[in-house]
Every structure is written in C-alpha cells, then in structure tokens.
Design an enzyme around this catalytic site. Structure first.
Site, PDB file in Angstrom:
ATOM      1  N   ASP A  35      -1.327   5.025   5.316  1.00  0.00           N
ATOM      2  CA  ASP A  35      -0.792   5.550   4.057  1.00  0.00           C
ATOM      3  C   ASP A  35      -1.664   5.029   2.926  1.00  0.00           C
ATOM      4  OD1 ASP A  35       1.251   6.851   2.352  1.00  0.00           O
ATOM      5  OD2 ASP A  35       1.664   4.791   1.723  1.00  0.00           O
ATOM      6  N   GLU A  77      -2.801  11.293   5.920  1.00  0.00           N
ATOM      7  CA  GLU A  77      -2.077  12.358   5.234  1.00  0.00           C
ATOM      8  C   GLU A  77      -3.091  13.253   4.535  1.00  0.00           C
ATOM      9  OE1 GLU A  77       2.108  12.573   2.723  1.00  0.00           O
ATOM     10  OE2 GLU A  77       0.874  10.777   2.655  1.00  0.00           O
ATOM     11  N   ASP A  90       5.905   2.017   1.836  1.00  0.00           N
ATOM     12  CA  ASP A  90       4.563   2.374   2.296  1.00  0.00           C
ATOM     13  C   ASP A  90       4.428   2.234   3.810  1.00  0.00           C
ATOM     14  OD1 ASP A  90       3.833   2.858  -0.342  1.00  0.00           O
ATOM     15  OD2 ASP A  90       3.215   0.778  -0.668  1.00  0.00           O
TER      16      ASP A  90
END
Length: 268
Positions: free
Chosen positions: A32, A116, A213
């Site tokens: 992340d 992502e 997170d």
C-alpha cells in the site's frame, strides 16, 4: 553526452549484460502506497517517509527569492540559477536513492508483489474549482498533492515493474476502485465511510482492530490475487455495513478504543 542545469556532465553508453534471475521465492506481499509511510506491506512493515522536498523547501525558497531579485541574464543571475538547480537536483537524487532502496528490497525478498492501480493524476488534481463553483479546502488539498508527488508513487511502480522483469518476479495489480482501506481484511465487511484522519479502526462485524494502511495492504494482496473479498466494488456487505441501519459508517469511538464493545453494537 549531456549537461544538466546545475552543471553536471553525463556520458551515456550501451553495453550488453546478462542479469541472473534471483532464486525463486514463494513469498507474496501486498504493498500500500501512502503519504505517512510511502510503503506499507501486508506483513506489517512500514518504510516511513523522509519527505525529501520538505527537508529542502526552506533552502529552496530562499534561493528562489534571491534569484527573483537579480537582473535576468547577468552573471550573478546565472550563478543563482545554478544554485537553485543544485537544490532541485539534491531533492531528486535523495528521492531516487530512497525509492531504489525500497523497490530493490521488495524484489529481493518476495516472489509476488501486489500493487494498487493508482490514478496518480486524478489523486493530485487541483481542488481550486472555478469562479462559479469554487473549491473547498484548496490549500489543504495542495499540500496533500505536494506530498503525493514528492513520494513518487508512479516511479515506485515503474521501478518495481522493470526490476521484476530483470529478476524473475511477478507484479499483480488490484483494481483502482477496490475499497482496500474500507474493507476489513479479516471478515470482508465493507465500511461505507472512513475519513483519512482515521488511521486505526475496529470492524463492527468481527471486532478486528485494523491499522488502516496494513489492512489495505492485506486487501491489495487478496484482491490482486483474485481472492477474498470477492466483490472488489464492496466486499461482503453485512447488516452493519448498510446505510439503512445507520451502520456501515466508521465504528464509534468507544468501539475503536475498546474492542469489547463491538459485540453490543450488533443489537442496534
């Protein structure tokens, strides 16, 4: 051969090199990307954020102010231009060094890396608005945009992709619209609302206490690999995650600070 704005010379030439793939690894990790910590992994590690631009911002501001007071084209103006360029180069070099250390560490330790698919251009769009519809919190959004660009999300992804090709690793991507931060990685329940200021939250359904997170990193790994939550546009919706019941919002303060209160909330 070229020379940059601060007077450094660079000579480029091509050589053929055979890069040996790294030993096979069955380890997979979700990554992340954020502002407080540039890289947070699904196994709980956090990289921190050196904030390279902020470190040199005051020095850069003074150098640019001195440049604006000099007559353009004069010898002193040219010298000051190089001073400003050297500060910019220092920021870029320290940022690049940090990014290479982060990405090389991930490539060496893990065989599969899940990211992502971030839309950085959309994330850093201005909130200024128009004369007819002025934006809100423009200064705060500008500061956030500056921090996102300073972190270099796009460059980190680029480095991971080419290093993965070099060393025989695999990069997988999670859908950019997947609610990775709002979905509990333990039970898959989706929370309808979660402000950015909330960094730790308690799932109203299963009682799991999630670091925002680290939870997102675990979901990125699961969603990129095609695992649960199966619906990337909402996860597994539960009664407490529906807007009709008044839940699905961020868990109340007492639930976030005292997980024992979670069970009592299911009767509401």
């Amino acid at each position: 051969m070229r020379v940059d704005a601060c007077g450094r010379w660079f000579v480029s030439f091509m050589v053929e090199e055979h890069i040996e793939p790294l030993p096979a690894s069955t380890s997979g990790v979700g990554v992340d990307l954020g502002v407080n910590d540039i890289v947070v992994t699904s196994d709980g590690r956090k990289s921190g954020n050196p904030r390279h631009l902020k470190r040199y911002r005051r020095r850069l501001k003074l150098a640019q102010r001195r440049l604006s007071r000099k007559r353009k084209g004069s010898n002193r103006w040219r010298k000051q231009v190089k001073r400003v360029a050297r500060i910019h180069a220092r920021v870029a070099d320290t940022r690049s060094d940090h990014q290479h250390k982060l990405t090389t560490g991930l490539i060496r330790e893990h065989g599969v890396i899940a990211l992502e698919d971030l839309n950085v251009r959309g994330m850093t769009a201005s909130a200024k608005g128009t004369a007819e519809a002025p934006g809100k919190k423009v200064a705060q959004k500008a500061g956030l945009n500056r921090s996102i660009l300073d972190a270099g999300f796009g460059e980190i992804r680029r480095q991971l992709e080419y290093k993965a090709r070099f060393y025989g690793r695999t990069i997988v991507l999670a859908d950019r619209f997947a609610p990775t931060s709002k979905t509990c990685s333990e039970c898959g329940a989706y929370q309808a609302d979660m402000p950015l200021k909330v960094r730790v939250w308690t799932c109203p359904d299963c009682g799991a206490v999630n670091d925002r997170d680290s939870n997102a990193a675990r979901n990125i790994l699961a969603m990129a690999a095609g695992g649960r939550p199966v619906d990337v546009h909402g996860g597994r919706r539960t009664p407490s995650a529906t807007t009709n019941s008044g839940c699905g919002m961020l868990a109340p303060v007492e639930m976030r600070t005292n997980p024992e209160c979670v069970g009592a909330s299911h009767g509401r």
